[in-house]
Design an enzyme around this catalytic site. Structure first.
Site, mmCIF file in Angstrom:
data_model
loop_
_atom_site.group_PDB
_atom_site.id
_atom_site.type_symbol
_atom_site.label_atom_id
_atom_site.label_comp_id
_atom_site.label_asym_id
_atom_site.label_seq_id
_atom_site.Cartn_x
_atom_site.Cartn_y
_atom_site.Cartn_z
ATOM 1 N N HIS A 263 0.829 -1.031 0.260
ATOM 2 C CA HIS A 263 0.134 0.705 -0.174
ATOM 3 C C HIS A 263 0.690 1.230 -0.201
ATOM 4 C CE1 HIS A 263 -2.988 2.930 0.625
ATOM 5 N NE2 HIS A 263 -4.322 1.705 0.656
ATOM 6 N N ASP A 314 -7.852 -5.562 -0.035
ATOM 7 C CA ASP A 314 -8.147 -6.489 -1.610
ATOM 8 C C ASP A 314 -7.600 -7.859 -0.976
ATOM 9 O OD1 ASP A 314 -7.218 -3.661 -3.267
ATOM 10 O OD2 ASP A 314 -9.795 -5.040 -3.526
HETATM 11 C C1 SDX Z 1 -6.402 0.264 -3.239
HETATM 12 O O1 SDX Z 1 -4.610 4.446 -1.957
HETATM 13 C C2 SDX Z 1 -5.938 4.308 -1.479
HETATM 14 O O2 SDX Z 1 -6.056 4.403 -0.487
HETATM 15 C C3 SDX Z 1 -6.508 2.891 -2.386
HETATM 16 C C4 SDX Z 1 -7.170 2.059 -1.341
HETATM 17 C C5 SDX Z 1 -8.118 2.730 -0.593
HETATM 18 O O3 SDX Z 1 -8.933 2.094 -0.349
HETATM 19 O O4 SDX Z 1 -8.035 3.522 -1.539
HETATM 20 O O5 SDX Z 1 -6.491 1.296 -0.423
HETATM 21 C C6 SDX Z 1 -7.511 0.638 -1.872
HETATM 22 O O6 SDX Z 1 -5.853 0.566 -3.843
HETATM 23 C C7 SDX Z 1 -5.431 -0.640 -2.518
HETATM 24 C C8 SDX Z 1 -4.939 -1.398 -3.141
HETATM 25 C C9 SDX Z 1 -4.220 -2.376 -4.341
HETATM 26 N N1 SDX Z 1 -3.505 -2.614 -5.301
HETATM 27 C C10 SDX Z 1 -2.767 -3.946 -4.931
HETATM 28 O O7 SDX Z 1 -3.022 -5.078 -4.366
HETATM 29 C C11 SDX Z 1 -2.253 -4.181 -6.178
HETATM 30 C C12 SDX Z 1 -0.958 -4.347 -5.613
HETATM 31 N N2 SDX Z 1 -0.134 -3.785 -5.175
HETATM 32 C C13 SDX Z 1 0.587 -2.462 -5.639
HETATM 33 O O8 SDX Z 1 0.812 -2.458 -6.564
HETATM 34 C C14 SDX Z 1 1.011 -1.548 -4.178
HETATM 35 O O9 SDX Z 1 1.421 -2.562 -3.303
HETATM 36 C C15 SDX Z 1 0.784 -0.554 -4.225
HETATM 37 C C16 SDX Z 1 0.198 0.229 -5.884
HETATM 38 C C17 SDX Z 1 -0.808 -0.651 -3.999
HETATM 39 C C18 SDX Z 1 1.594 0.564 -4.332
HETATM 40 O O10 SDX Z 1 2.842 0.602 -4.692
HETATM 41 P P1 SDX Z 1 3.861 2.117 -4.324
HETATM 42 O O11 SDX Z 1 3.957 3.032 -3.116
HETATM 43 O O12 SDX Z 1 3.636 2.757 -5.557
HETATM 44 O O13 SDX Z 1 5.191 1.071 -4.218
HETATM 45 P P2 SDX Z 1 5.757 0.224 -5.394
HETATM 46 O O14 SDX Z 1 5.211 -0.330 -6.377
HETATM 47 O O15 SDX Z 1 6.614 1.616 -5.249
HETATM 48 O O16 SDX Z 1 6.768 -0.665 -4.861
HETATM 49 C C19 SDX Z 1 7.326 -0.555 -4.091
HETATM 50 C C20 SDX Z 1 8.291 -1.815 -3.664
HETATM 51 C C21 SDX Z 1 8.389 -2.563 -4.961
HETATM 52 O O17 SDX Z 1 10.017 -2.840 -4.953
HETATM 53 P P3 SDX Z 1 11.217 -2.590 -5.577
HETATM 54 O O18 SDX Z 1 11.156 -2.594 -6.770
HETATM 55 O O19 SDX Z 1 12.226 -1.238 -5.298
HETATM 56 O O20 SDX Z 1 12.598 -3.561 -4.950
HETATM 57 O O21 SDX Z 1 7.694 -2.618 -2.770
HETATM 58 C C22 SDX Z 1 7.407 -3.561 -3.871
HETATM 59 C C23 SDX Z 1 7.121 -3.181 -5.413
HETATM 60 O O22 SDX Z 1 7.897 -4.130 -6.416
HETATM 61 N N3 SDX Z 1 5.973 -3.585 -4.233
HETATM 62 C C24 SDX Z 1 5.097 -5.092 -4.258
HETATM 63 C C25 SDX Z 1 4.221 -5.292 -4.427
HETATM 64 N N4 SDX Z 1 3.176 -3.767 -3.710
HETATM 65 C C26 SDX Z 1 4.581 -3.450 -3.926
HETATM 66 N N5 SDX Z 1 5.914 -6.497 -4.509
HETATM 67 C C27 SDX Z 1 4.983 -8.035 -5.188
HETATM 68 N N6 SDX Z 1 3.784 -7.473 -4.830
HETATM 69 C C28 SDX Z 1 2.885 -6.157 -4.135
HETATM 70 N N7 SDX Z 1 1.982 -6.288 -4.143
#
Ligand code: SDX
Length: 378
Positions: A263, A314
């Site tokens: 998140h 989620d």
């Molecule tokens: C919602 O914003 C909100 O409040 C949204 C929400 C709401 O109520 O409105 O909470 C609802 O959207 C929840 C999130 C649902 N989405 C997912 O579950 C999709 C999977 N999660 C991600 O794609 C990710 O965690 C985000 C998009 C939610 C947040 O990503 P960020 O803050 O942009 O972080 P990032 O993509 O820069 O990742 C940081 C690191 C990375 O590692 P490195 O490349 O630096 O080594 O963490 C890793 C990412 O690879 N990472 C993940 C991951 N989430 C982050 N690796 C694997 N699986 C994941 N899910």
């Protein structure tokens, strides 16, 4: 040369872009408050209808106010006849989220308050949209299956009425309770992408229906909405609990994004996940089928150990909806059925003290290039 602006973090990560008194998230402690009330208390003591009042008006309602509010919400669920006819004309291959985005926009054409941004008109429209989104989602699920839509039942709660319109029969009490908790948990979440999108639209003094259409279009993206649908598809792919550990280790080895984890704000467990995990287990026990729940517990353990990532809202929501016989491609629209309450609260707040939202870009391109006529170019 434009004055250099302070470069913002990618994706505005950590950037404060405005103030609001609607929702507070403590990402470190994993706390979520609506108008100062902890989500854990609201899940235990409140209902979606009461949370809608709280988000819009900034306080809990008195007994008479709540009864009037519940009556007004229940009376707002009906779709204009012409909009229902529009729904019946859509191609059945259209996804529920595309249909929701299109129909929210169409509702404005039949709403006499559409172009009126006064607080009173906006609350009336918010009431109608909060009632109508559930009706759109349930009606489309039946129309595309060749079934007749079920008219909303004003005697049922919002949660029970949605399940009634979807399945055509009064829902099991555990299903109604679970769905009400899910609606409470998804109602608002500060400046998430779709809410921010609604506020940007409202800040131009555009109308509520346009702001909500923007929000639905924004929620459609898989990094925001759609993760819970993807979680259920993963569960279907894994199939059995004994295959979960190998599956998740392979997925992490391939550097795949694991839906339902991570998140932008929470650096610990999303407080909403705990409630949905509990409800997923309760529904699984009721159905005598705990395998989805067991698969998720294994995935949770491995993702935590190997990536240090926590579940977000989620991870378990889709499992709850799946256990209630709701098809996966309805999960994003169901998110909107709840978040309409937060989106409308933020538009009301934006219009009450508005300033056009217009940030700057950190310009990276060339400057002062000499224009070369076409004859001089290759
Ligand atoms: C919602 O914003 C909100 O409040 C949204 C929400 C709401 O109520 O409105 O909470 C609802 O959207 C929840 C999130 C649902 N989405 C997912 O579950 C999709 C999977 N999660 C991600 O794609 C990710 O965690 C985000 C998009 C939610 C947040 O990503 P960020 O803050 O942009 O972080 P990032 O993509 O820069 O990742 C940081 C690191 C990375 O590692 P490195 O490349 O630096 O080594 O963490 C890793 C990412 O690879 N990472 C993940 C991951 N989430 C982050 N690796 C694997 N699986 C994941 N899910």
């Amino acid at each position: 040369m434009p004055a250099p602006t302070s470069p913002s973090a990618a994706g505005l990560e950590g950037v404060v872009v405005g103030s609001s008194s609607i929702c507070f998230i403590d990402g470190r402690e994993g706390r979520l408050l609506y108008r100062g009330y902890d989500i854990n208390d609201l899940v235990e003591h409140s209902t979606f209808e009461e949370v809608v009042f709280l988000l819009w008006h900034g306080r809990l309602p008195g007994k008479k106010e709540l009864a009037e509010h519940e009556r007004a919400l229940a009376a707002s669920r009906k779709l204009p006849g012409k909009v229902l006819a529009l729904l019946k004309g859509f191609p059945h291959k259209a996804t529920p989220t595309e249909v929701l985005r299109t129909t929210v926009s169409a509702l404005a054409l039949y709403d006499s308050d559409a172009e009126n941004n006064s607080p009173e008109a906006s609350v009336r429209k918010a009431m109608r949209l909060t009632g109508q989104l559930a009706t759109i989602v349930a009606a489309w699920a039946r129309i595309r299956a060749g079934k007749t839509p079920v008219a909303p039942n004003a005697r049922l709660s919002a949660a029970a009425n949605f399940l009634y319109m979807l399945h055509g029969k009064k829902p099991d009490p555990l299903w109604s309770k679970t769905f009400d908790i899910a609606l409470v948990l998804h109602a608002d979440h500060e400046l998430n992408a779709s809410t921010f999108s609604a506020r940007v639209t409202a800040s131009t003094l555009s109308d509520l229906h346009s702001a909500i259409t923007s929000a639905v279009g924004t929620l459609k993206g898989p990094l925001h909405g759609g993760a819970n649908e993807a979680v259920v598809r993963t569960l279907q792919e894994i199939g059995e609990p004994e295959r979960a550990e190998v599956w998740i280790k392979n997925a992490l080895a391939q550097k795949r994004r694991i839906m339902g984890f991570g998140h932008r704000v929470y650096k610990t467990e999303d407080p909403r996940a705990a409630h949905l995990r509990r409800m997923a287990e309760a529904l699984g026990r009721q159905a005598g089928n705990l395998k989805w729940y067991e698969i998720l517990r294994t995935i949770e353990r491995v993702v935590r150990e190997e990536k240090g990532l926590y579940p977000n809202v989620d991870l378990y929501s889709g499992t709850c909806y799946y256990a209630m016989g709701i098809p996966p491609d309805l999960y994003v629209p169901i998110f909107a059925v709840s978040r309409i309450s937060g989106w409308t609260a933020h538009v009301l707040e934006q219009h009450a003290d508005n300033r056009l939202i217009r940030p700057r870009a950190d310009y990276l391109g060339p400057t002062r290039l000499r224009y070369v006529s076409i004859d001089e170019r290759k």
